[in-house]
Design an enzyme around this catalytic site. Structure first.
Site, mmCIF file in Angstrom:
data_model
loop_
_atom_site.group_PDB
_atom_site.id
_atom_site.type_symbol
_atom_site.label_atom_id
_atom_site.label_comp_id
_atom_site.label_asym_id
_atom_site.label_seq_id
_atom_site.Cartn_x
_atom_site.Cartn_y
_atom_site.Cartn_z
ATOM 1 N N GLU A 46 0.376 -6.120 -1.528
ATOM 2 C CA GLU A 46 0.194 -4.832 -0.848
ATOM 3 C C GLU A 46 -1.128 -4.204 -1.313
ATOM 4 O O GLU A 46 -1.468 -4.289 -2.494
ATOM 5 C CB GLU A 46 1.361 -3.905 -1.249
ATOM 6 C CG GLU A 46 1.239 -2.459 -0.802
ATOM 7 C CD GLU A 46 2.280 -1.537 -1.488
ATOM 8 O OE1 GLU A 46 2.617 -1.766 -2.667
ATOM 9 O OE2 GLU A 46 2.734 -0.588 -0.818
ATOM 10 N N ASN A 109 -0.201 2.205 5.585
ATOM 11 C CA ASN A 109 -0.119 1.143 4.583
ATOM 12 C C ASN A 109 0.257 -0.114 5.369
ATOM 13 O O ASN A 109 1.392 -0.235 5.847
ATOM 14 C CB ASN A 109 0.953 1.522 3.544
ATOM 15 C CG ASN A 109 0.965 0.581 2.354
ATOM 16 O OD1 ASN A 109 0.485 -0.543 2.428
ATOM 17 N ND2 ASN A 109 1.534 1.045 1.252
ATOM 18 N N LYS A 126 3.892 -0.073 7.058
ATOM 19 C CA LYS A 126 5.029 0.203 6.164
ATOM 20 C C LYS A 126 5.917 1.333 6.674
ATOM 21 O O LYS A 126 5.439 2.438 6.958
ATOM 22 C CB LYS A 126 4.492 0.539 4.775
ATOM 23 C CG LYS A 126 5.538 0.671 3.686
ATOM 24 C CD LYS A 126 4.828 0.850 2.338
ATOM 25 C CE LYS A 126 5.768 0.915 1.167
ATOM 26 N NZ LYS A 126 5.020 0.987 -0.115
ATOM 27 N N GLU A 152 2.462 8.093 -1.846
ATOM 28 C CA GLU A 152 2.195 7.417 -0.573
ATOM 29 C C GLU A 152 2.377 8.343 0.621
ATOM 30 O O GLU A 152 1.704 8.207 1.643
ATOM 31 C CB GLU A 152 3.101 6.190 -0.430
ATOM 32 C CG GLU A 152 2.653 5.063 -1.342
ATOM 33 C CD GLU A 152 3.376 3.775 -1.063
ATOM 34 O OE1 GLU A 152 3.350 3.323 0.090
ATOM 35 O OE2 GLU A 152 3.953 3.218 -2.006
ATOM 36 N N CYS A 178 6.491 -3.755 -0.036
ATOM 37 C CA CYS A 178 6.963 -3.135 -1.272
ATOM 38 C C CYS A 178 8.312 -2.432 -1.152
ATOM 39 O O CYS A 178 9.348 -3.080 -1.119
ATOM 40 C CB CYS A 178 5.899 -2.205 -1.837
ATOM 41 S SG CYS A 178 6.258 -1.813 -3.562
ATOM 42 N N ASN A 203 3.309 -3.288 -5.226
ATOM 43 C CA ASN A 203 2.715 -2.677 -6.426
ATOM 44 C C ASN A 203 3.835 -1.854 -7.031
ATOM 45 O O ASN A 203 4.169 -0.782 -6.504
ATOM 46 C CB ASN A 203 1.584 -1.709 -6.076
ATOM 47 C CG ASN A 203 0.305 -2.396 -5.656
ATOM 48 O OD1 ASN A 203 -0.586 -2.635 -6.451
ATOM 49 N ND2 ASN A 203 0.221 -2.703 -4.371
HETATM 50 N N1 ING Z 1 6.135 1.067 -4.842
HETATM 51 C C1 ING Z 1 7.445 1.336 -5.387
HETATM 52 C C2 ING Z 1 8.548 0.355 -5.059
HETATM 53 O O1 ING Z 1 9.490 0.608 -4.319
HETATM 54 C C3 ING Z 1 9.017 3.058 -6.236
HETATM 55 C C4 ING Z 1 7.821 2.711 -5.463
HETATM 56 C C5 ING Z 1 9.577 2.216 -7.166
HETATM 57 C C6 ING Z 1 9.579 4.249 -5.989
HETATM 58 C C7 ING Z 1 10.715 2.557 -7.820
HETATM 59 C C8 ING Z 1 10.729 4.611 -6.646
HETATM 60 C C9 ING Z 1 11.297 3.774 -7.549
HETATM 61 O O2 ING Z 1 8.485 -0.709 -5.652
HETATM 62 C C10 ING Z 1 5.683 0.880 -3.589
HETATM 63 N N2 ING Z 1 4.356 0.561 -3.509
HETATM 64 O O3 ING Z 1 6.360 0.995 -2.572
#
Ligand code: ING
Length: 326
Positions: A46, A109, A126, A152, A178, A203
């Site tokens: 991503e 995204n 996304k 985001e 992601c 990420n």
């Molecule tokens: N990153 C994260 C993901 O879902 C996240 C954001 C992680 C939010 C964990 C809350 C908890 O892996 C992306 N880039 O979507």
């Protein structure tokens, strides 16, 4: 046997001041390595062209527009497309898309599938955008704490293209990005379209910190990787599809991102797994006919899904409208 040789091209960190040209050189090096191994399709993370800028709440649009691509291929990304065509290798790439076609600026995204002739055959934007628009919705202790924030929703509009599946390179290919992987609907939407390979770049913070109300708690450090693999392995198994998970990882601008890039069979098993937090290519021979074990059996949707019952559940719980953004 319908074989597609697939590579996940995991990336180590991309620094804030690393130029597109430098990043593209890293991507090209992995593409050439994959081509030498006879790979048909190489998959990148991503937002592969820049640092993961949504970790910051940047105010100036002039500043954050520097992370976006106005065109793809553009002057700096053209070498990827040319080299793919020369090597006859397809690729999947994540980037920040600035779309001005409507006359106003729209930011997404985005990922694309590029075929072996270097042509874009599919685009995905996304759908599940995590995080916040600004600091006002970030909980009290978290503002100053070590929770790794994600903005985001500040930068991107919600994806407006759904979850299509494309016939390319002899396979039914689908994309997600992601946070999408944590939602069963993502995989099911593509499963219902007979997807055979789902690609998902990510990420994701290596720090498993979460908020309960206004309180910030650290979770055991293995939990984040468990959820990463759990989500993609379940998606693969329940929809009888290969899944490719591709991380950008390592310590990026002082923030640790998890690795764990993997290729997962339609039985839900990891068949290739990255072992570093750096640029690393992993490869698996994906037999697309293996999808048929589930698609024609246990998960024959036409025969065994009970959609009439799912509709009743949806009506009874009243969750029929999209969640409020914010
Ligand atoms: N990153 C994260 C993901 O879902 C996240 C954001 C992680 C939010 C964990 C809350 C908890 O892996 C992306 N880039 O979507």
């Amino acid at each position: 046997m319908r074989k597609l040789r697939v590579a996940a091209a995991q990336m180590g960190p991309v620094a804030k001041d690393e130029s597109r040209a430098e990043v593209v050189q890293r991507l090209l090096k992995m593409m050439r390595g994959a081509a030498e191994m006879g790979v048909d399709l190489v998959c990148y993370p991503e937002l592969a062209l820049t640092t993961f800028f949504p970790r910051w709440c940047i105010d100036s649009k002039d500043e954050f527009d520097l992370y976006f691509e106005r065109e793809l291929p553009g002057p700096e990304t053209r070498p990827l497309f040319d080299e793919a065509a020369r090597l006859k290798i397809g690729f999947y790439l994540g980037y920040a898309e600035l779309d001005v076609s409507s006359g106003e600026k729209k930011r997404f995204n985005t990922t694309v599938i590029v075929d072996k002739a270097g042509r874009i055959v599919g685009k995905y934007r996304k759908v599940h955008l995590p995080g916040h628009k600004d600091l006002s919705t970030v909980g009290g202790t978290a503002k100053s704490g070590h929770v790794v924030n994600n903005f985001e929703r500040r930068y991107f509009e919600l994806g407006d293209l759904g979850f299509p599946v494309w016939r390319a390179m002899g396979a039914n290919l689908g994309m997600c990005i992601c946070n999408d992987r944590r939602w069963p609907e993502t995989f099911r939407a593509m499963g219902l379209r007979d997807v055979e390979v789902v690609m998902c770049g990510y990420n994701t913070s290596a720090v498993s910190a979460r908020r309960i109300g206004n309180r910030e708690t650290l979770l055991p450090s293995h939990i984040g990787m468990f959820h990463n693999h759990l989500s993609m392995q379940a998606g693969a198994y329940q929809n009888s599809t290969w899944v490719v998970g591709i991380a950008k990882c390592g310590r990026e601008e002082g923030h640790d991102l998890m690795g764990g890039s993997c290729i997962i069979s339609p039985q839900g098993e990891i068949v290739a797994l990255a072992h570093t937090l750096e640029d690393e290519v992993i490869v698996a021979d994906c037999d697309l006919d293996e999808c048929e074990i589930g698609k024609g059996g246990m998960f024959n949707f036409d025969r065994y899904r009970r959609i009439e019952h799912y509709r009743i559940i949806t009506e009874q719980t009243g969750r029929t409208s999209p969640p409020a953004a914010g």
